[in-house]
Structure formats: structure tokens, C-alpha cells
Write a protein that holds these residues in place. Structure first.
Motif, PDB file in Angstrom:
ATOM      1  N   ASP A  33      98.640  59.018 -11.619  1.00  0.00           N
ATOM      2  CA  ASP A  33      97.507  59.889 -11.570  1.00  0.00           C
ATOM      3  C   ASP A  33      96.458  59.456 -10.420  1.00  0.00           C
ATOM      4  OD1 ASP A  33      98.579  62.126 -13.009  1.00  0.00           O
ATOM      5  OD2 ASP A  33      97.192  61.511 -14.894  1.00  0.00           O
ATOM      6  N   TRP A  44     101.324  62.979  -8.578  1.00  0.00           N
ATOM      7  CA  TRP A  44     100.787  62.916  -9.632  1.00  0.00           C
ATOM      8  C   TRP A  44     101.656  62.552 -10.821  1.00  0.00           C
ATOM      9  CZ3 TRP A  44      97.277  67.231  -8.255  1.00  0.00           C
ATOM     10  CH2 TRP A  44      96.405  66.834  -7.373  1.00  0.00           C
ATOM     11  N   TYR A  49      96.230  66.324 -16.011  1.00  0.00           N
ATOM     12  CA  TYR A  49      95.447  65.906 -14.695  1.00  0.00           C
ATOM     13  C   TYR A  49      95.846  66.857 -13.436  1.00  0.00           C
ATOM     14  CZ  TYR A  49      93.472  62.818 -10.889  1.00  0.00           C
ATOM     15  OH  TYR A  49      93.038  62.483  -9.942  1.00  0.00           O
ATOM     16  N   ALA A  50      97.014  67.111 -13.439  1.00  0.00           N
ATOM     17  CA  ALA A  50      97.500  67.865 -12.231  1.00  0.00           C
ATOM     18  C   ALA A  50      96.898  69.124 -12.352  1.00  0.00           C
ATOM     19  CB  ALA A  50      98.965  67.824 -12.247  1.00  0.00           C
TER      20      ALA A  50
END
Length: 325
Positions: A33, A44, A49-50
Motif C-alpha cells: 500500500d 497496492w 486501501y485500494a
């Protein structure tokens, strides 16, 4: 003055192009990340997160490998990330965004069905809630038996609109509850489920529940006569214990179309249910060019669960469907 106009025009067109075409990002089980995410060599790693980074028009390319919330990657393709948080997108929160009609958000496998999301049965492999204008393409998703107190289907679209679900492989449902391979529910609308393959389920292969304007097109659904889980694993009992119950179901779903689908080795292949909702009894559904093969109860059951207070599904059209047993 002319220079200012030129600068403004450049900025305007840059914003327009970004919104129209978006940015392409990448995710891989062995990524990070802290990477830029913008190249195949700098992907990533984690879904939370993505997915939170995606804006309207963006595409997330999912590289080969596996993500699982199990503690072990045994039996999964490599590279593999264990103890992973699987995709759970809720666009009503500030963490995730909607696409637009001209700039949807797309999540797609780099190589179809080589990106595998494996659930332990306690969560969905992929859940999309309160979202609009998203495309999910070419992923492999599965679950496994695990006693739970809540329903956890493999892939769920909830309270969402203008969603395209294409060319995914979905298999092995958690048989310990009323779970399905693919479910669209919560008054979702304008959802296209197209060219997916669905296997090994005890309840429904693809179900739309309390929704409308849904299209099932060119899917292949085969329960492979998957029985209920053994009592040593869990005690849930489906309607037909020796096979998947229903292949493709419009359950309290209206104004929808099932066309050119194939369903095999399932108790009932194509169904439409009213069942306790007189204001939405599954009206105005259409069935064109579907094929049902080797069913133990019915190939097509389109007027199910009618009562005196609950009218049968009305205004149905069925043309050029075939049933082989």
C-alpha cells in the motif's frame, strides 16, 4: 487576458479527460500500500486501501493471485495474502465513492478468473452496498461451510443501482445458512448479471430479491446437485436437501429479464416468487431463450407462492425457452 483564457481551457480539459477516462490502478497479493498503485510493477496490496482510492472513471486491475480471510493459503493460487480483509464497499460512507453514468468505477481481473477472493464463510467474498455505477468483471469468488447466525452469500449487491457484474466465476457457497452464490437485494435496480458461471450451491445460484429492473443474461448456473451440509458440520436444511434449490430466481422482483441463460442439475432452474408482498408480487418479468436441463422439480416455475392475499406474479412473458430432462 488571452493567456489566462488558455490556461483556464487547459485546466478544464484536463479535468474533463480525468473524469471521462479516469486513472488505472493495480492491486496484487504481494503488492504494498506504500506503492503508487499506478503501474503493474507497483501495485497496492489491500482491498480496503485500494477501493477507497477509486474515483468516478477509475479502473482497478486485479493481478493474479488470491486473497483470503482464512489464516492459511492452503489450496489457493499464489501469490496469496492470508488474513486479508475482503472487499466490503459501502458507498454511503465517506470511505468509498460512486461512479457516474459516463464514468463508472471498474474492478476487473488482469487475467479473467486468475484473481481469487476466498471467504471462510463468515463474510461475503465481495459485497457492494449503497453504490451506483460500478462494474465488477472477471473475478473468481468462493466461500466454504461455516456455522453463522447471519446470511453470508458469496457475492452480494445491496441497495445499489446501475451495477454490471460480468464474466465472474462464483462457486462453493457456505451451506450453513440461507446463502446464495450471487444475490441482488435491498431494492437494488438496473443491475446487469452477464456471462457469469456459478457452481456448487445448496440454495440459489443467482437471486434477485425485492428489487427491480434486473437483467440475467447468458449466465451458466449448475448446482452439480450439491446437497446440504452434513449434520456434523451444521444443521441448516434447505428445501431440496439433495440438490441446489433454485438456479436463477426473481423473488419479489419486478420488471426484470432473464435471457439466454443455461441452468443444469438444480431442483428448479427458473423461478418467480410472490410470497407475502402483495405490492410487489414479481410482476412484469420476461424470460427469453433460456434452457433448463436435468431438474428434479421444475425447469420453469413462474407463478410460485401465491395466496389469497398475495397475488401471483402478473404480466409475465416467456418465449423460446427449452427444458430437457
Amino acid at each position: 487576458m488571452g493567456r489566462k483564457v488558455l490556461i483556464f481551457a487547459i485546466i478544464f480539459w484536463a479535468v474533463f479527460i480525468y473524469q471521462a477516462f479516469g486513472v488505472t490502478y493495480y492491486i496484487a497479493p504481494d503488492g504494498s500500500d506504500s506503492n503508487s498503485g499506478t503501474s503493474t510493477t507497483s501495485p497496492w496490496k489491500t482491498w480496503s486501501y485500494a477501493l477507497s482510492k477509486l474515483q468516478a472513471g477509475d479502473t482497478l486491475i486485479v493481478k493474479n493471485g488470491s486473497w483470503t480471510n482464512l489464516s492459511s493459503c492452503t489450496g489457493l493460487t499464489t501469490p496469496c495474502l492470508a488474513n486479508a480483509t475482503l472487499p466490503n464497499v459501502d458507498c454511503s460512507s465517506t470511505s468509498y465513492n460512486n461512479g457516474t453514468s459516463g464514468s463508472p468505477i471498474t474492478v476487473k481481473a488482469e487475467n479473467e478468473r486468475q484473481a481469487w477472493l476466498k471467504s471462510d464463510g463468515s463474510v461475503e467474498a465481495f459485497k457492494l452496498a449503497n453504490c451506483s455505477y460500478w462494474n465488477i468483471e472477471g473475478l473468481r469468488m468462493s466461500s466454504q461451510d461455516k456455522p453463522t447466525t447471519t446470511n453470508r452469500s458469496v457475492f452480494r449487491v445491496y441497495k445499489s443501482s446501475n451495477i454490471n457484474i460480468k464474466r465472474n466465476l462464483v462457486h462453493d457457497v457456505n451451506r450453513c445458512n440461507n446463502n446464495h452464490a450471487i444475490i441482488i437485494d435491498g431494492d437494488s435496480s438496473y443491475v446487469l448479471v452477464e456471462e457469469n458461471e456459478v457452481y456448487n450451491f445448496h440454495r440459489h445460484g443467482i437471486q434477485s430479491y425485492q428489487s427491480g429492473f434486473i437483467t440475467f443474461r447468458r449466465n451458466y448456473v449448475n448446482s452439480r446437485h450439491t446437497p446440504d451440509a452434513p449434520s456434523s458440520v451444521c444443521s441448516y436444511v434447505s428445501r431440496v436437501t439433495s440438490s441446489g434449490d433454485e438456479g436463477l430466481s426473481f423473488y419479489q422482483t419486478h420488471d426484470s429479464v432473464a435471457e439466454n441463460n443455461i441452468c443444469e442439475h438444480t431442483a428448479e432452474c427458473f423461478t418467480a416468487h410472490a410470497d407475502g408482498n402483495p405490492t410487489d408480487a414479481g410482476d412484469n418479468n420476461k424470460y427469453f431463450g433460456n434452457i433448463a436441463i436435468d431438474t428434479t422439480v421444475a425447469g420453469f416455475l413462474l407463478t410460485s407462492r401465491c395466496r389469497n392475499t398475495d397475488p401471483c406474479p402478473d404480466s409475465r412473458i416467456a418465449e423460446n425457452n427449452q427444458y430437457y430432462n
